[in-house]
Design an enzyme around this catalytic site. Structure first.
Site, PDB file in Angstrom:
ATOM      1  N   PHE A  38       0.852  -1.191   0.000  1.00  0.00           N
ATOM      2  CA  PHE A  38       0.000   0.000   0.000  1.00  0.00           C
ATOM      3  C   PHE A  38       0.893   1.247   0.000  1.00  0.00           C
ATOM      4  O   PHE A  38       1.864   1.320   0.752  1.00  0.00           O
ATOM      5  CB  PHE A  38      -0.874  -0.033   1.258  1.00  0.00           C
ATOM      6  CG  PHE A  38      -1.973   0.990   1.263  1.00  0.00           C
ATOM      7  CD1 PHE A  38      -3.162   0.754   0.601  1.00  0.00           C
ATOM      8  CD2 PHE A  38      -1.814   2.185   1.939  1.00  0.00           C
ATOM      9  CE1 PHE A  38      -4.182   1.690   0.619  1.00  0.00           C
ATOM     10  CE2 PHE A  38      -2.829   3.129   1.960  1.00  0.00           C
ATOM     11  CZ  PHE A  38      -4.014   2.880   1.294  1.00  0.00           C
ATOM     12  N   ASP A  46       1.944  -5.914   8.150  1.00  0.00           N
ATOM     13  CA  ASP A  46       0.787  -5.030   8.125  1.00  0.00           C
ATOM     14  C   ASP A  46      -0.447  -5.902   7.891  1.00  0.00           C
ATOM     15  O   ASP A  46      -0.548  -6.583   6.871  1.00  0.00           O
ATOM     16  CB  ASP A  46       0.949  -3.980   7.021  1.00  0.00           C
ATOM     17  CG  ASP A  46      -0.148  -2.922   7.078  1.00  0.00           C
ATOM     18  OD1 ASP A  46      -1.281  -3.266   7.483  1.00  0.00           O
ATOM     19  OD2 ASP A  46       0.119  -1.772   6.704  1.00  0.00           O
ATOM     20  N   TYR A  61     -10.802  -0.059  10.819  1.00  0.00           N
ATOM     21  CA  TYR A  61     -12.024   0.389  10.138  1.00  0.00           C
ATOM     22  C   TYR A  61     -12.371  -0.477   8.930  1.00  0.00           C
ATOM     23  O   TYR A  61     -13.367  -0.226   8.274  1.00  0.00           O
ATOM     24  CB  TYR A  61     -11.904   1.862   9.699  1.00  0.00           C
ATOM     25  CG  TYR A  61     -10.621   2.204   8.960  1.00  0.00           C
ATOM     26  CD1 TYR A  61     -10.471   1.895   7.621  1.00  0.00           C
ATOM     27  CD2 TYR A  61      -9.570   2.820   9.620  1.00  0.00           C
ATOM     28  CE1 TYR A  61      -9.297   2.193   6.967  1.00  0.00           C
ATOM     29  CE2 TYR A  61      -8.399   3.116   8.964  1.00  0.00           C
ATOM     30  CZ  TYR A  61      -8.250   2.805   7.634  1.00  0.00           C
ATOM     31  OH  TYR A  61      -7.088   3.085   6.989  1.00  0.00           O
ATOM     32  N   LYS A  62     -11.552  -1.497   8.639  1.00  0.00           N
ATOM     33  CA  LYS A  62     -11.863  -2.390   7.508  1.00  0.00           C
ATOM     34  C   LYS A  62     -12.705  -3.559   8.031  1.00  0.00           C
ATOM     35  O   LYS A  62     -13.857  -3.341   8.411  1.00  0.00           O
ATOM     36  CB  LYS A  62     -10.558  -2.793   6.822  1.00  0.00           C
ATOM     37  CG  LYS A  62      -9.917  -1.571   6.113  1.00  0.00           C
ATOM     38  CD  LYS A  62      -8.524  -1.781   5.577  1.00  0.00           C
ATOM     39  CE  LYS A  62      -8.028  -0.492   4.906  1.00  0.00           C
ATOM     40  NZ  LYS A  62      -6.574  -0.451   4.702  1.00  0.00           N
ATOM     41  N   ARG A  82     -12.692  -3.881  -7.339  1.00  0.00           N
ATOM     42  CA  ARG A  82     -12.359  -4.654  -6.139  1.00  0.00           C
ATOM     43  C   ARG A  82     -13.614  -4.939  -5.316  1.00  0.00           C
ATOM     44  O   ARG A  82     -14.444  -4.054  -5.113  1.00  0.00           O
ATOM     45  CB  ARG A  82     -11.354  -3.841  -5.324  1.00  0.00           C
ATOM     46  CG  ARG A  82     -10.714  -4.568  -4.191  1.00  0.00           C
ATOM     47  CD  ARG A  82      -9.629  -3.727  -3.571  1.00  0.00           C
ATOM     48  NE  ARG A  82     -10.188  -2.569  -2.872  1.00  0.00           N
ATOM     49  CZ  ARG A  82      -9.579  -1.944  -1.858  1.00  0.00           C
ATOM     50  NH1 ARG A  82      -8.390  -2.333  -1.459  1.00  0.00           N
ATOM     51  NH2 ARG A  82     -10.139  -0.903  -1.274  1.00  0.00           N
TER      52      ARG A  82
HETATM   53  C1  LIG Z   1      -5.893   0.888   4.602  1.00  0.00           C
HETATM   54  C2  LIG Z   1      -4.397   0.825   4.651  1.00  0.00           C
HETATM   55  C3  LIG Z   1      -3.639   1.890   5.147  1.00  0.00           C
HETATM   56  C4  LIG Z   1      -4.273   3.185   5.567  1.00  0.00           C
HETATM   57  O1  LIG Z   1      -3.519   3.829   6.549  1.00  0.00           O
HETATM   58  P1  LIG Z   1      -4.202   4.979   7.426  1.00  0.00           P
HETATM   59  O2  LIG Z   1      -3.084   5.623   8.135  1.00  0.00           O
HETATM   60  O3  LIG Z   1      -5.189   4.303   8.340  1.00  0.00           O
HETATM   61  O4  LIG Z   1      -4.903   5.901   6.486  1.00  0.00           O
HETATM   62  C5  LIG Z   1      -2.262   1.723   5.241  1.00  0.00           C
HETATM   63  N1  LIG Z   1      -1.662   0.575   4.843  1.00  0.00           N
HETATM   64  C6  LIG Z   1      -2.364  -0.456   4.346  1.00  0.00           C
HETATM   65  C7  LIG Z   1      -1.662  -1.706   3.921  1.00  0.00           C
HETATM   66  C8  LIG Z   1      -3.749  -0.353   4.206  1.00  0.00           C
HETATM   67  O5  LIG Z   1      -4.446  -1.359   3.675  1.00  0.00           O
END
Ligand SMILES: *Cc1c(COP(=O)(O)O)cnc(C)c1O
Length: 394
Positions: A110, A181, A206-207, A353
């Site tokens: 990400f 992660d 939040y997911k 997705r």
């Molecule tokens: C959703 C997601 C994020 C988002 O990070 P935030 O700081 O909560 O905005 C970061 N890394 C990964 C791998 C994600 O899937």
């Protein structure tokens, strides 16, 4: 049975295939938000830090998340956002390996995780290097020049799953610090973070954990090394005795030292209530249900929409709880689909997705969604100017 739709407040006429990006609202969470805002904040004011147990909430919620990711009680701290937790884990890892200069991630990670690494490297200014081979080449790239291996377990775009046990073992064998992660893993599949031997894990809530937009993130530190971790963001709530108001930082015990500042109480309370829906859920059963839903969806979509190309691994054992299809007009097609009541999302450049959340989705939902998708593609409902303008959030 893992299906518990009644515990969620889902809008009428919507099939929600985006719980991998923002989980649905658990009914109990809305009620809890009302209580924490009106009764606790409104009536108790600052007294609520003690009287309503606010000060204990980060740890209570951390222990509940620990239970969902296979971690020991007391090993998970909550707060801040995932990007910040990535920064903290990576900064701690680099201090643990001062004579190594390589951070190994992968090209599918990400962007925020990669950006945080880039920012940390520039801030430290010691010539660290971020390497991002293709996901399938990561294991072979782990050698004794690597200070930290930083990977997202489930690829946000394709759903591809890394072999957590094998990669963690490889990192350990060459003395690299392992950071996982779990953004797309926590609440999506069974996890054994303690058993993996990884030093750190981070994730958001939040997911699949349904904590609501901007819900606090979490960070795990392996208990036997946690007390040696030197936090880069040494805030007062990661101090051993915040209210001693000492001029010098002393880290709190174990993972608690990875807290930074004042906890987001309203969001933590919402998350605490949202976690109630997991009581009694068997993660192996959840995983089986997720695979059944995603396999059915792939079969339906491939039969109905020949223009869409599966962009996720075909073997369900190699996927998280999401399925992606590549389609040239993917953005417009997702917008048309949403207009028809089926919510998925789009990730550049051409990925449609879909996330599968067995707590509030059943087989009838995924078949109905595939039928709507068939109509969107076959009748070219996407081919409409109003679906082509990109919104700020895709
Ligand atoms: C959703 C997601 C994020 C988002 O990070 P935030 O700081 O909560 O905005 C970061 N890394 C990964 C791998 C994600 O899937």
């Amino acid at each position: 049975m893992v299906l518990r739709k009644d515990m969620f407040d889902l809008p009428e006429g919507v099939i929600y295939l985006d719980g991998n990006s923002l989980g649905a609202l658990p009914r109990a969470a809305a009620a809890r938000a009302q209580t924490v805002i009106l009764d606790e904040w409104g009536q108790s004011l600052i007294r609520a830090w003690n009287s309503a147990g606010w000060m204990a909430l980060p740890q209570t919620v951390g222990d509940r998340i620990a239970g969902l990711i296979g971690a020991q009680p007391g090993s998970v701290a909550t707060g801040d956002t995932l990007s910040i937790k990535v920064f903290q884990a990576l900064a701690a890892a680099l201090r643990m390996r001062p004579d190594r200069r390589v951070i190994l991630s992968d090209s599918g990670n990400f962007p925020s995780d990669l950006y945080m690494a880039q920012g940390l490297i520039a801030t430290i200014g010691k010539g660290h290097e971020l390497r991002t081979p293709a996901p399938e080449d990561v294991a072979a790239a782990i050698d004794d020049s690597v200070a930290a291996v930083m990977l997202t377990h489930v690829d946000y775009r394709t759903g591809r799953l890394h072999d957590m046990a094998a990669i963690s073992a490889r990192a350990r064998a060459v003395g690299a610090v392992m950071i996982w992660d779990l953004a797309h893993s926590a609440g999506a599949l069974p996890l054994d973070i303690a058993g993996s031997g990884a030093e750190f894990a981070v994730g958001c809530s939040y997911k699949y954990l349904n904590g609501g937009p901007g819900a606090p993130a979490f960070i795990y530190a392996r208990p036997d090394i946690a007390e040696t971790v030197q936090p880069a963001l040494s805030g007062w709530l990661g101090h051993e005795a915040p209210f001693a108001m000492e001029p010098d930082y002393r880290p709190a015990r174990a993972a608690e030292r990875l807290r930074v500042g004042t906890p987001p109480i309203v969001q933590l309370a919402i998350l605490d209530a949202a976690l109630d829906v997991w009581d009694g859920v068997d993660m192996a059963e959840l995983r089986a249900a997720s695979i059944a839903l995603s396999e059915r969806f792939i079969a339906e979509v491939e039969a109905r929409c020949p223009a869409l190309v599966l962009a996720s691994p075909r073997d369900p054992a190699q996927r998280g709880s999401q399925v992606s299809f590549a389609f040239e007009h993917g953005y417009a097609a997702i917008q048309a689909l949403i207009a028809e009541g089926v919510i998925g999302d789009f990730r550049a450049p051409d990925i449609m997705r879909f996330g599968f959340t067995p707590l509030y989705l059943d087989e009838a939902d995924v078949v109905a969604a595939a039928k709507v998708l068939e109509r969107v593609i076959a009748e070219r409902l996407w081919d409409n100017p109003k679906f082509r303008t990109r919104a700020r959030v895709t």
